[in-house]
Design a protein around this motif. Structure first.
Motif, PDB file in Angstrom:
ATOM      1  N   ASN A   1       0.833  -1.199   0.000  1.00 54.62           N
ATOM      2  CA  ASN A   1       0.000   0.000   0.000  1.00 54.62           C
ATOM      3  C   ASN A   1       0.869   1.251   0.000  1.00 54.62           C
ATOM      4  O   ASN A   1       2.007   1.225   0.449  1.00 54.62           O
ATOM      5  N   VAL A   2       0.304   2.325  -0.477  1.00 48.94           N
ATOM      6  CA  VAL A   2       0.984   3.616  -0.487  1.00 48.94           C
ATOM      7  C   VAL A   2       0.237   4.546   0.460  1.00 48.94           C
ATOM      8  O   VAL A   2      -0.997   4.613   0.431  1.00 48.94           O
ATOM      9  N   TYR A   3       1.000   5.234   1.302  1.00 49.60           N
ATOM     10  CA  TYR A   3       0.422   6.166   2.265  1.00 49.60           C
ATOM     11  C   TYR A   3       1.082   7.528   2.097  1.00 49.60           C
ATOM     12  O   TYR A   3       2.235   7.623   1.693  1.00 49.60           O
ATOM     13  N   TYR A   4       0.342   8.559   2.444  1.00 48.49           N
ATOM     14  CA  TYR A   4       0.859   9.922   2.395  1.00 48.49           C
ATOM     15  C   TYR A   4       0.645  10.573   3.750  1.00 48.49           C
ATOM     16  O   TYR A   4      -0.430  10.453   4.348  1.00 48.49           O
ATOM     17  N   ALA A   5       1.677  11.261   4.231  1.00 45.33           N
ATOM     18  CA  ALA A   5       1.562  12.044   5.462  1.00 45.33           C
ATOM     19  C   ALA A   5       1.537  13.507   5.040  1.00 45.33           C
ATOM     20  O   ALA A   5       2.449  13.988   4.364  1.00 45.33           O
ATOM     21  N   LEU A   6       0.497  14.205   5.419  1.00 47.70           N
ATOM     22  CA  LEU A   6       0.308  15.587   5.010  1.00 47.70           C
ATOM     23  C   LEU A   6       0.341  16.509   6.218  1.00 47.70           C
ATOM     24  O   LEU A   6      -0.107  16.150   7.299  1.00 47.70           O
ATOM     25  N   VAL A   7       0.886  17.688   6.007  1.00 41.69           N
ATOM     26  CA  VAL A   7       0.861  18.745   7.022  1.00 41.69           C
ATOM     27  C   VAL A   7       0.347  20.015   6.345  1.00 41.69           C
ATOM     28  O   VAL A   7       0.489  20.182   5.140  1.00 41.69           O
ATOM     29  N   PRO A   8      -0.228  20.919   7.109  1.00 42.91           N
ATOM     30  CA  PRO A   8      -0.699  22.169   6.508  1.00 42.91           C
ATOM     31  C   PRO A   8       0.454  22.990   5.947  1.00 42.91           C
ATOM     32  O   PRO A   8       1.591  22.876   6.405  1.00 42.91           O
ATOM     33  N   TYR A   9       0.132  23.815   4.966  1.00 40.62           N
ATOM     34  CA  TYR A   9       1.104  24.732   4.387  1.00 40.62           C
ATOM     35  C   TYR A   9       1.068  26.036   5.170  1.00 40.62           C
ATOM     36  O   TYR A   9      -0.006  26.561   5.476  1.00 40.62           O
ATOM     37  N   TYR A  10       2.239  26.575   5.480  1.00 39.29           N
ATOM     38  CA  TYR A  10       2.346  27.850   6.180  1.00 39.29           C
ATOM     39  C   TYR A  10       3.146  28.830   5.334  1.00 39.29           C
ATOM     40  O   TYR A  10       4.117  28.443   4.693  1.00 39.29           O
ATOM     41  N   GLU A  11       2.731  30.070   5.357  1.00 38.19           N
ATOM     42  CA  GLU A  11       3.394  31.104   4.570  1.00 38.19           C
ATOM     43  C   GLU A  11       4.810  31.402   5.068  1.00 38.19           C
ATOM     44  O   GLU A  11       5.708  31.664   4.284  1.00 38.19           O
ATOM     45  N   THR A  12       5.006  31.372   6.382  1.00 33.79           N
ATOM     46  CA  THR A  12       6.304  31.730   6.953  1.00 33.79           C
ATOM     47  C   THR A  12       6.781  30.651   7.919  1.00 33.79           C
ATOM     48  O   THR A  12       5.968  29.920   8.494  1.00 33.79           O
ATOM     49  N   PRO A  13       8.087  30.566   8.135  1.00 39.09           N
ATOM     50  CA  PRO A  13       8.608  29.616   9.124  1.00 39.09           C
ATOM     51  C   PRO A  13       8.076  29.898  10.535  1.00 39.09           C
ATOM     52  O   PRO A  13       7.866  28.974  11.314  1.00 39.09           O
ATOM     53  N   GLU A  14       7.835  31.158  10.834  1.00 36.92           N
ATOM     54  CA  GLU A  14       7.319  31.517  12.162  1.00 36.92           C
ATOM     55  C   GLU A  14       5.937  30.903  12.389  1.00 36.92           C
ATOM     56  O   GLU A  14       5.644  30.413  13.473  1.00 36.92           O
ATOM     57  N   GLU A  15       5.089  30.937  11.356  1.00 32.99           N
ATOM     58  CA  GLU A  15       3.764  30.333  11.472  1.00 32.99           C
ATOM     59  C   GLU A  15       3.872  28.832  11.725  1.00 32.99           C
ATOM     60  O   GLU A  15       3.115  28.278  12.524  1.00 32.99           O
ATOM     61  N   MET A  16       4.816  28.201  11.063  1.00 32.11           N
ATOM     62  CA  MET A  16       5.000  26.771  11.235  1.00 32.11           C
ATOM     63  C   MET A  16       5.433  26.441  12.657  1.00 32.11           C
ATOM     64  O   MET A  16       4.935  25.495  13.266  1.00 32.11           O
ATOM     65  N   VAL A  17       6.345  27.224  13.194  1.00 33.00           N
ATOM     66  CA  VAL A  17       6.844  26.977  14.544  1.00 33.00           C
ATOM     67  C   VAL A  17       5.741  27.190  15.577  1.00 33.00           C
ATOM     68  O   VAL A  17       5.620  26.432  16.536  1.00 33.00           O
ATOM     69  N   GLU A  18       4.920  28.190  15.371  1.00 34.28           N
ATOM     70  CA  GLU A  18       3.874  28.528  16.328  1.00 34.28           C
ATOM     71  C   GLU A  18       2.676  27.583  16.259  1.00 34.28           C
ATOM     72  O   GLU A  18       1.931  27.451  17.219  1.00 34.28           O
ATOM     73  N   ALA A  19       2.489  26.904  15.149  1.00 34.18           N
ATOM     74  CA  ALA A  19       1.311  26.056  14.959  1.00 34.18           C
ATOM     75  C   ALA A  19       1.445  24.741  15.718  1.00 34.18           C
ATOM     76  O   ALA A  19       2.538  24.207  15.884  1.00 34.18           O
ATOM     77  N   ASP A  20       0.316  24.257  16.177  1.00 33.76           N
ATOM     78  CA  ASP A  20       0.253  22.943  16.815  1.00 33.76           C
ATOM     79  C   ASP A  20      -0.216  21.959  15.738  1.00 33.76           C
ATOM     80  O   ASP A  20      -1.381  21.603  15.651  1.00 33.76           O
ATOM     81  N   THR A  21       0.722  21.537  14.899  1.00 35.89           N
ATOM     82  CA  THR A  21       0.393  20.769  13.706  1.00 35.89           C
ATOM     83  C   THR A  21       0.527  19.273  13.951  1.00 35.89           C
ATOM     84  O   THR A  21       1.451  18.819  14.603  1.00 35.89           O
ATOM     85  N   GLU A  22      -0.412  18.529  13.403  1.00 36.75           N
ATOM     86  CA  GLU A  22      -0.349  17.079  13.439  1.00 36.75           C
ATOM     87  C   GLU A  22      -0.319  16.558  12.010  1.00 36.75           C
ATOM     88  O   GLU A  22      -0.827  17.194  11.097  1.00 36.75           O
ATOM     89  N   LEU A  23       0.293  15.409  11.842  1.00 39.41           N
ATOM     90  CA  LEU A  23       0.277  14.759  10.534  1.00 39.41           C
ATOM     91  C   LEU A  23      -1.121  14.212  10.243  1.00 39.41           C
ATOM     92  O   LEU A  23      -1.788  13.707  11.137  1.00 39.41           O
ATOM     93  N   VAL A  24      -1.531  14.321   9.016  1.00 40.35           N
ATOM     94  CA  VAL A  24      -2.734  13.648   8.544  1.00 40.35           C
ATOM     95  C   VAL A  24      -2.242  12.555   7.614  1.00 40.35           C
ATOM     96  O   VAL A  24      -1.546  12.828   6.635  1.00 40.35           O
ATOM     97  N   ILE A  25      -2.557  11.325   7.939  1.00 40.48           N
ATOM     98  CA  ILE A  25      -2.088  10.198   7.144  1.00 40.48           C
ATOM     99  C   ILE A  25      -3.252   9.645   6.338  1.00 40.48           C
ATOM    100  O   ILE A  25      -4.306   9.323   6.891  1.00 40.48           O
ATOM    101  N   LEU A  26      -3.044   9.568   5.033  1.00 45.53           N
ATOM    102  CA  LEU A  26      -4.070   9.057   4.136  1.00 45.53           C
ATOM    103  C   LEU A  26      -3.523   7.876   3.345  1.00 45.53           C
ATOM    104  O   LEU A  26      -2.326   7.793   3.071  1.00 45.53           O
TER     105      LEU A  26
END
Length: 66
Positions: A1-26
């Protein structure tokens, strides 16, 4: 099977660091004509695949730190 792990896109590195992001696995499902992405309904499968992605991510960042 093939799986993909996705994370949201952020405009800046600061947004990425501040976000409480989880992987979405499909899971990829291919019916011969078209590939679609679907959620993983089986909890054991989701945990197993999630661990594989997290282990690989850890290895990637460990390599970069060295």
């Amino acid at each position: 099977n093939v799986y993909y792990a996705l994370v949201p896109y952020y405009e800046t590195p600061e947004e990425m660091v501040e976000a409480d992001t989880e992987l979405v696995i499909l899971k990829s499902e291919d019916d011969g004509d078209e590939e679609t992405l679907a959620s993983i309904d089986d909890d054991d499968e989701y945990e197993r695949i999630g661990k594989i992605f997290m282990d690989r991510l850890s290895e990637m960042f460990d390599d970069e730190a060295e």
